[in-house]
Design an enzyme around this catalytic site. Structure first.
Site, PDB file in Angstrom:
ATOM      1  N   GLY A 204       1.810 -33.906  33.219  1.00  0.00           N
ATOM      2  CA  GLY A 204       2.830 -34.838  33.574  1.00  0.00           C
ATOM      3  C   GLY A 204       2.769 -35.946  32.708  1.00  0.00           C
TER       4      GLY A 204
ATOM      5  N   GLY B   5       4.369 -40.406  32.619  1.00  0.00           N
ATOM      6  CA  GLY B   5       5.003 -41.576  33.316  1.00  0.00           C
ATOM      7  C   GLY B   5       5.005 -42.393  32.705  1.00  0.00           C
ATOM      8  N   GLY B   6       5.448 -43.835  33.197  1.00  0.00           N
ATOM      9  CA  GLY B   6       6.043 -44.902  32.568  1.00  0.00           C
ATOM     10  C   GLY B   6       4.815 -45.571  31.721  1.00  0.00           C
ATOM     11  N   MET B   7       3.401 -45.051  32.091  1.00  0.00           N
ATOM     12  CA  MET B   7       2.215 -45.811  31.229  1.00  0.00           C
ATOM     13  C   MET B   7       1.575 -44.723  30.578  1.00  0.00           C
ATOM     14  SD  MET B   7       0.177 -48.270  34.050  1.00  0.00           S
ATOM     15  CE  MET B   7      -0.042 -46.779  35.231  1.00  0.00           C
TER      16      MET B   7
ATOM     17  N   GLU C 286       0.310 -40.292  29.806  1.00  0.00           N
ATOM     18  CA  GLU C 286       0.313 -38.945  29.958  1.00  0.00           C
ATOM     19  C   GLU C 286      -1.158 -38.541  30.759  1.00  0.00           C
ATOM     20  OE1 GLU C 286       0.370 -37.218  26.127  1.00  0.00           O
ATOM     21  OE2 GLU C 286       1.928 -38.732  25.429  1.00  0.00           O
ATOM     22  N   VAL C 287      -0.664 -37.416  31.617  1.00  0.00           N
ATOM     23  CA  VAL C 287      -2.042 -36.944  32.367  1.00  0.00           C
ATOM     24  C   VAL C 287      -2.141 -35.458  31.905  1.00  0.00           C
ATOM     25  CG1 VAL C 287      -2.726 -36.435  34.615  1.00  0.00           C
ATOM     26  CG2 VAL C 287      -1.389 -38.418  34.109  1.00  0.00           C
TER      27      VAL C 287
ATOM     28  N   ASP D 120       2.712 -49.928  42.343  1.00  0.00           N
ATOM     29  CA  ASP D 120       3.660 -48.653  41.859  1.00  0.00           C
ATOM     30  C   ASP D 120       3.422 -47.693  43.244  1.00  0.00           C
ATOM     31  OD1 ASP D 120       5.813 -47.616  40.503  1.00  0.00           O
ATOM     32  OD2 ASP D 120       4.454 -46.918  39.134  1.00  0.00           O
TER      33      ASP D 120
END
Length: 732
Positions: free
Chosen positions: A17, A19-21, A23-24, A139
């Site tokens: 996935g 997100g704003g910060m 990648e995972v 968050d």
């Protein structure tokens, strides 16, 4: 897929996935031979001393977070730094969880109160542990909570948001504030830049509301709309959205959603106690405990001094979108509408970065006219046309077109009518459709044979011009009625130029509005797609000695005023092969590219006389075209992009940004696109909007996609569509 190994130890297996910060990834720890999860923190990628200091601070604070040991907090195994195409960036190695994200759970609809209470208690216990250690989450949202296979919860990214925030220690990574969080779950004080422990509780209140009702407490078309709602709108009671919920749930959730932190629960531990009791059905209807705040029904103040929690302190003025932006909420990281579209902004918050955004599946391009935004999209390979309100982004209508867009052609807007060109589903024919721009009602449609060479809108007259086989005809765009027809044998080719239609091989020009012959010239062989009107004349590509010339003719008689070689190579014979002439013209100045043997440097001519005005003697890239902007021309140069004044060729400004791939102009602005730039293991597109006169940056943002459409503008709004189907209205 290219193999990535971080720190010679963690082999990236597959993306999980983004997100704003960052990648995972699912990864394998080659030393301990176990699966792990790796988060690469993209917001701190880069080089230079400031970036190095930010990464060092992040690693210090992330180590504090890693020291948190709690069953409801994901375990951090390791911290490190990775070398990426954008520079060194931190990464975290965490336990690999099996189960599903809470966001996947809420997408299926509301859950029962027992599960909401149990999961909420677990989140509270994690928050209590972190708050005791002085770490804020900032968050909390369904995407950052994981439901394990055993039914428990794990909170993700605990403290990482704070650690990644340069404003936490007064430093800045960009010239803006760096507001961390997701707009759909953000507490009012956090939106103002002052998060605290009870900000996490407010976000948890939003999550509980969504678990119980299937939707967040507020809905909005864009990020600014969400923040405005959190600052000034009264949330509904959960039972007003999902019938059958107990008053106890209303009391708990609305207390968490109070505008002022002091009106909420005092701590996560206190809230956990409340949730444990709510998890017991026998306790769900108990009276409110002594001292608990009373919360009124939606839209009506409570009877006992709780009005302040709904309306804010006495004397506080209402907050509108402009106040929000001027007050420091120039967001550096946005999660658009709580969704997956990401936009990283730079530039001062006073520039009001985003008027609205809306994700429209399959959206490809947009046009704006008469206060509306018309979007061409695709749904299961079939074209879809959408009408949006330009000021708010609210949907007005949509129409399925039952076939794909014709390659390179989508839509045009003229006189309150939207014209589209699509193929039939079986590709047996093309079809032109006309829609009322305000209502979306289809006005007419007309089949177009596959042999049709051209379909154009002649804007001065508003007519639709179509060439089929060897005939060319003009049609009323609103009614579809035929206005005129011309036998264009033997070739059938034509070029629109000002008020005229020029016919290839016939030497004839007719008035586009009526089809009446204006003049005939045996020396005219027009080329390309469109000419350009300039004062009382027309500019057009024609067959010449070059073999392509640029020719300026008197529009009334067809007499040649001047002619000059334009290019030595014959372009491919398809629509769009010739550069749009309007990109060569600024005012009455025409900028010509070098031509071997005749013109060794870019040369500007007086468009009315053909006399040379100036020559650009500075460095430039001869293989990349210049583009006209208001009052000047932007040329590619080794050190960036240089803008030259149209009148005398003096340098107006120099933009030293590297790797600019495309320049677009709209109104008095120049848009510089840096496409397909890699950020970590993904592709991004950076868009910068400059004032065409002095080069000052009016807006800048990086889109989480490899493609962004050319701009459409109306006044202070510039509309673009990213490759993920999100339409962005940028306030410049």
């Amino acid at each position: 897929m290219e193999e990535h190994i971080l720190a010679d130890r963690y082999r990236l297996v597959r993306p999980l996935g983004q997100g704003g910060m960052g990648e995972v990834w699912e990864a394998r720890d080659e030393s301990l031979r176990r699966p792990v999860a790796v988060k690469v923190v993209s917001v701190l990628a880069g080089g230079g001393s400031r970036a190095a200091e930010a990464r060092a601070r992040f690693l210090r604070e992330a180590r504090i977070t890693a020291a948190l040991q709690h069953p409801n907090i994901v375990t951090v195994h390791d911290l490190g730094e990775a070398v990426t195409p954008e520079g060194t960036t931190p990464f975290l190695v965490m336990e690999l969880l099996r189960g599903q994200g809470l966001d996947a759970v809420v997408r299926r609809g509301p859950v029962d109160g027992t599960d909401a209470a149990r999961w909420g208690t677990g989140i509270c216990e994690a928050l209590a542990e972190a708050h005791e250690a002085g770490v804020l989450h900032r968050d909390i949202k369904p995407a950052n909570v994981f439901v394990t296979a055993s039914g428990g919860v794990k909170v993700l990214d605990f403290g990482i948001a704070r650690a990644a925030d340069p404003s936490a220690t007064g430093d800045r990574l960009t010239q803006t504030g760096f507001l961390v969080g997701t707009a759909a779950y953000m507490a009012p004080e956090q939106a103002r830049g002052h998060p605290e422990r009870r900000s996490d509780l407010y976000a948890l209140g939003c999550v509980l509301f969504e678990l119980l009702t299937g939707r967040p407490p507020f809905t909005a078309p864009d990020t600014v709309g969400y923040l405005t709602a959190h600052l000034q709108d009264t949330p509904p009671a959960p039972s007003a959205v999902a019938a059958g919920l107990s008053p106890a749930w209303d009391r708990l959730v609305l207390r968490l959603l109070a505008k002022e932190p002091e009106q909420r629960y005092g701590s996560a531990a206190e809230l956990a106690d409340e949730l444990r009791q709510l998890g017991d059905p026998a306790q769900a209807t108990r009276p409110a405990p002594p001292g608990a705040a009373t919360v009124a029904a939606p839209g009506r103040p409570a009877p006992d001094a709780t009005t302040e929690a709904l309306a804010g302190p006495a004397g506080r003025r209402d907050v509108n979108r402009r106040d929000l932006l001027l007050g420091g909420a120039g967001l550096a990281v946005l999660a658009a509408g709580g969704g997956s579209a990401a936009l990283y902004l730079t530039g001062a918050p006073r520039r009001g970065p985003v008027a609205w955004s809306r994700n429209i599946g399959g959206a490809e391009t947009a046009l704006v006219a008469d206060g509306r935004c018309h979007v061409a999209g695709v749904d299961s390979d079939s074209a879809v046309l959408h009408g949006l309100d330009l000021a708010s982004g609210e949907p007005l209508w949509s129409a399925a077109l039952d076939g794909p867009w014709v390659t390179g052609t989508h839509l045009a807007v003229v006189d309150g009518t939207v014209l589209t060109l699509t193929a039939l589903a079986d590709y047996s024919s093309n079809v032109v459709r006309a829609f009322d721009a305000a209502s979306g009602d289809q006005l007419w449609q007309r089949p177009v044979a596959l042999g049709t060479t051209r379909v154009d809108v002649h804007r001065p007259s508003g007519l639709l011009i179509m060439g089929e086989d060897t005939s060319v005809a003009g049609f009323d765009s609103r009614t579809g009625d035929s206005r005129w027809g011309v036998d264009a044998s033997p070739f059938g080719g034509y070029v629109l130029a000002g008020d005229l239609v020029l016919f290839d091989g016939m030497g004839m020009a007719v008035l586009a509005a009526t089809g009446d012959t204006r003049w005939e010239r045996t020396d005219m062989y027009p080329r390309g797609d469109l000419g350009h009107a300039l004062d009382t004349g027309i500019l057009c590509y024609e067959v010449g000695e070059a073999p392509v010339d640029l020719v300026f003719r008197d529009a009334r008689t067809g007499a040649v005023e001047w002619r000059t070689p334009f290019q030595r190579e014959e372009p491919e014979p398809y629509v769009g092969a010739f550069r749009p002439i309007e990109s060569l013209v600024s005012g009455t100045t025409v900028l010509l590219p070098p031509v071997e043997g005749d013109r060794e440097r870019p040369t500007a001519l007086d468009g009315l006389t053909g006399e040379p005005k100036w020559t650009h003697d500075g460095p430039y890239h001869p293989d990349e075209p210049a583009r006209s902007v208001a009052g000047g021309f932007v040329l590619p140069a080794p050190e960036g992009r240089v803008c030259l004044a149209a009148d005398d060729g003096t340098e107006r400004w120099l933009d030293e940004a590297e790797d600019t791939d495309a320049v677009w102009a709209t109104g008095d602005r120049a848009l510089l696109y840096r496409t397909r730039r890699e950020r970590l293991f993904r592709r991004w597109t950076t868009v910068r909007i400059l004032d065409a006169e002095d080069g000052r940056e009016a807006w800048s943002g990086a889109f989480d996609n490899h493609h962004v459409s050319p701009p459409a503008s109306d006044g202070d709004l510039v509309v673009v569509v990213d490759g993920g189907g999100t339409v962005w209205a940028l306030r410049v």
